[in-house]
Scaffold this motif. Sequence first.
Motif, PDB file in Angstrom:
ATOM      1  N   GLU A  91       0.792  -1.239   0.061  1.00 56.08           N
ATOM      2  CA  GLU A  91       0.192  -0.129   0.028  1.00 56.08           C
ATOM      3  C   GLU A  91       0.844   1.256  -0.082  1.00 56.08           C
ATOM      4  O   GLU A  91       0.505   2.162  -0.700  1.00 56.08           O
ATOM      5  CB  GLU A  91      -0.882  -0.061   1.204  1.00 56.08           C
ATOM      6  N   LEU A  92       2.049   1.042   0.710  1.00 58.12           N
ATOM      7  CA  LEU A  92       2.874   2.567   0.751  1.00 58.12           C
ATOM      8  C   LEU A  92       3.496   2.563  -0.518  1.00 58.12           C
ATOM      9  O   LEU A  92       3.648   3.720  -0.974  1.00 58.12           O
ATOM     10  CB  LEU A  92       3.960   2.229   2.212  1.00 58.12           C
ATOM     11  N   ASP A  93       4.045   1.566  -0.959  1.00 58.94           N
ATOM     12  CA  ASP A  93       4.736   1.707  -2.496  1.00 58.94           C
ATOM     13  C   ASP A  93       3.674   2.161  -3.573  1.00 58.94           C
ATOM     14  O   ASP A  93       4.014   3.299  -4.470  1.00 58.94           O
ATOM     15  CB  ASP A  93       5.073   0.447  -2.839  1.00 58.94           C
ATOM     16  N   SER A  94       2.466   1.660  -3.501  1.00 60.41           N
ATOM     17  CA  SER A  94       1.257   2.098  -4.414  1.00 60.41           C
ATOM     18  C   SER A  94       1.057   3.630  -4.146  1.00 60.41           C
ATOM     19  O   SER A  94       0.928   4.301  -5.029  1.00 60.41           O
ATOM     20  CB  SER A  94       0.206   1.404  -4.175  1.00 60.41           C
ATOM     21  N   LEU A  95       0.913   3.947  -2.876  1.00 59.44           N
ATOM     22  CA  LEU A  95       0.641   5.629  -2.613  1.00 59.44           C
ATOM     23  C   LEU A  95       1.913   6.323  -2.918  1.00 59.44           C
ATOM     24  O   LEU A  95       1.583   7.406  -3.418  1.00 59.44           O
ATOM     25  CB  LEU A  95       0.514   5.482  -0.962  1.00 59.44           C
ATOM     26  N   GLN A  96       3.117   5.917  -2.765  1.00 53.95           N
ATOM     27  CA  GLN A  96       4.268   6.806  -3.100  1.00 53.95           C
ATOM     28  C   GLN A  96       4.024   6.748  -4.639  1.00 53.95           C
ATOM     29  O   GLN A  96       4.683   7.816  -5.139  1.00 53.95           O
ATOM     30  CB  GLN A  96       5.666   5.920  -2.845  1.00 53.95           C
ATOM     31  N   MET A  97       3.711   5.702  -5.582  1.00 50.23           N
ATOM     32  CA  MET A  97       3.650   5.923  -6.788  1.00 50.23           C
ATOM     33  C   MET A  97       2.557   6.754  -7.379  1.00 50.23           C
ATOM     34  O   MET A  97       2.570   7.443  -8.314  1.00 50.23           O
ATOM     35  CB  MET A  97       3.482   4.476  -7.640  1.00 50.23           C
ATOM     36  N   ALA A  98       1.574   6.794  -6.521  1.00 50.36           N
ATOM     37  CA  ALA A  98       0.368   7.828  -6.928  1.00 50.36           C
ATOM     38  C   ALA A  98       0.653   9.116  -6.632  1.00 50.36           C
ATOM     39  O   ALA A  98       0.280  10.128  -7.491  1.00 50.36           O
ATOM     40  CB  ALA A  98      -0.725   7.290  -5.910  1.00 50.36           C
ATOM     41  N   ILE A  99       1.640   9.360  -5.580  1.00 48.39           N
ATOM     42  CA  ILE A  99       2.169  10.755  -5.285  1.00 48.39           C
ATOM     43  C   ILE A  99       2.945  10.973  -6.525  1.00 48.39           C
ATOM     44  O   ILE A  99       2.877  12.265  -6.952  1.00 48.39           O
ATOM     45  CB  ILE A  99       2.778  10.821  -4.026  1.00 48.39           C
ATOM     46  N   MET A 100       3.902  10.375  -6.876  1.00 49.79           N
ATOM     47  CA  MET A 100       4.942  10.896  -8.107  1.00 49.79           C
ATOM     48  C   MET A 100       3.707  11.233  -9.311  1.00 49.79           C
ATOM     49  O   MET A 100       4.078  12.213  -9.996  1.00 49.79           O
ATOM     50  CB  MET A 100       5.834   9.706  -8.215  1.00 49.79           C
ATOM     51  N   ASN A 101       2.898  10.038  -9.588  1.00 52.63           N
ATOM     52  CA  ASN A 101       2.275  10.322 -10.758  1.00 52.63           C
ATOM     53  C   ASN A 101       1.404  11.629 -10.805  1.00 52.63           C
ATOM     54  O   ASN A 101       1.159  12.398 -11.544  1.00 52.63           O
ATOM     55  CB  ASN A 101       1.140   9.132 -10.799  1.00 52.63           C
ATOM     56  N   PHE A 102       0.786  11.917  -9.413  1.00 52.89           N
ATOM     57  CA  PHE A 102      -0.040  13.138  -9.473  1.00 52.89           C
ATOM     58  C   PHE A 102       0.744  14.216  -9.417  1.00 52.89           C
ATOM     59  O   PHE A 102       0.415  15.242 -10.047  1.00 52.89           O
ATOM     60  CB  PHE A 102      -0.679  13.045  -7.907  1.00 52.89           C
ATOM     61  N   GLY A 104       3.560  14.945 -11.155  1.00 51.63           N
ATOM     62  CA  GLY A 104       3.882  14.878 -12.695  1.00 51.63           C
ATOM     63  C   GLY A 104       2.824  15.384 -13.462  1.00 51.63           C
ATOM     64  O   GLY A 104       2.484  16.299 -14.278  1.00 51.63           O
ATOM     65  N   SER A 105       1.481  14.846 -13.292  1.00 55.50           N
ATOM     66  CA  SER A 105       0.284  15.160 -14.064  1.00 55.50           C
ATOM     67  C   SER A 105      -0.141  16.561 -13.644  1.00 55.50           C
ATOM     68  O   SER A 105      -0.690  17.482 -14.412  1.00 55.50           O
ATOM     69  CB  SER A 105      -0.763  14.222 -13.838  1.00 55.50           C
ATOM     70  N   ALA A 106      -0.075  16.909 -12.203  1.00 54.73           N
ATOM     71  CA  ALA A 106      -0.464  18.326 -11.792  1.00 54.73           C
ATOM     72  C   ALA A 106       0.323  19.238 -12.354  1.00 54.73           C
ATOM     73  O   ALA A 106      -0.200  20.465 -12.890  1.00 54.73           O
ATOM     74  CB  ALA A 106      -0.237  18.492 -10.171  1.00 54.73           C
ATOM     75  N   GLN A 107       1.833  19.262 -12.563  1.00 53.45           N
ATOM     76  CA  GLN A 107       2.483  20.019 -13.179  1.00 53.45           C
ATOM     77  C   GLN A 107       2.027  20.275 -14.665  1.00 53.45           C
ATOM     78  O   GLN A 107       1.962  21.337 -15.214  1.00 53.45           O
ATOM     79  CB  GLN A 107       3.977  19.655 -13.320  1.00 53.45           C
ATOM     80  N   GLU A 108       1.736  19.101 -15.479  1.00 47.02           N
ATOM     81  CA  GLU A 108       1.717  19.162 -16.784  1.00 47.02           C
ATOM     82  C   GLU A 108       0.435  19.734 -17.135  1.00 47.02           C
ATOM     83  O   GLU A 108       0.122  20.507 -18.118  1.00 47.02           O
ATOM     84  CB  GLU A 108       1.444  17.578 -17.264  1.00 47.02           C
ATOM     85  N   GLU A 109      -0.724  19.635 -16.137  1.00 43.15           N
ATOM     86  CA  GLU A 109      -1.926  20.210 -16.221  1.00 43.15           C
ATOM     87  C   GLU A 109      -1.835  21.733 -16.030  1.00 43.15           C
ATOM     88  O   GLU A 109      -2.382  22.622 -16.806  1.00 43.15           O
ATOM     89  CB  GLU A 109      -2.990  19.539 -15.194  1.00 43.15           C
ATOM     90  N   VAL A 110      -1.140  22.142 -15.009  1.00 43.17           N
ATOM     91  CA  VAL A 110      -0.688  23.752 -14.799  1.00 43.17           C
ATOM     92  C   VAL A 110      -0.153  24.233 -16.118  1.00 43.17           C
ATOM     93  O   VAL A 110      -0.456  25.338 -16.499  1.00 43.17           O
ATOM     94  CB  VAL A 110      -0.158  24.027 -13.690  1.00 43.17           C
TER      95      VAL A 110
END
Length: 170
Positions: A91-102, A104-110
């Motif tokens: 779960e921690l590893d998945s959450l860490q990946m979700a944070i990294m993906n978020f 990246g996508s947040a920067q791209e969206e901005v």
Amino acid sequence: MRRVKKLSTALFVLLFCTGAFAQQKYGHINSDEILNAMPEFKQMNKTLESKRMQYASQLQRMYEDYEKKGAELQQYGQSMMQAIAEERKYELDSLQMAIMNFEGSAQEEVQKLQQKLLKPLNDKYLKVVNAVAKENGYTFIFDLSTNIVAYYPEQSGDITDLVKQKMGIN
């Protein structure tokens, strides 16, 4: 007679070239200064900052959740059954990946939003630059903040095709 003809031809060419160059008028602008002075630009920055703050707050909640789960695993991990501990690590590893993906996508969206909001402002200012250049007889307007030519006449003597032809490029 030949000498006089050559001299008069050279004089004609010299006068023609001097006249042609004398007609060219160059100017420069600073697009950053112009854009920063536009009320629309200030509104665009407020919109972008609001979007960044939304993403930052969402990211902060994700970090807090990650830290909380990490602390629980650290504190109770040894007393948990191995299968549960492994599930929590996953779960921690998945959450860490979700944070990294978020992130990246947040920067791209901005960035996409910024490009979308900036395009009409650039179009507006370039339209005015073109009008001012034509009204005042400028041949070229250079933008000092971007090191590009902001205005040039449609018939500007582009020799790109001639160079490509000389190089044997189609």
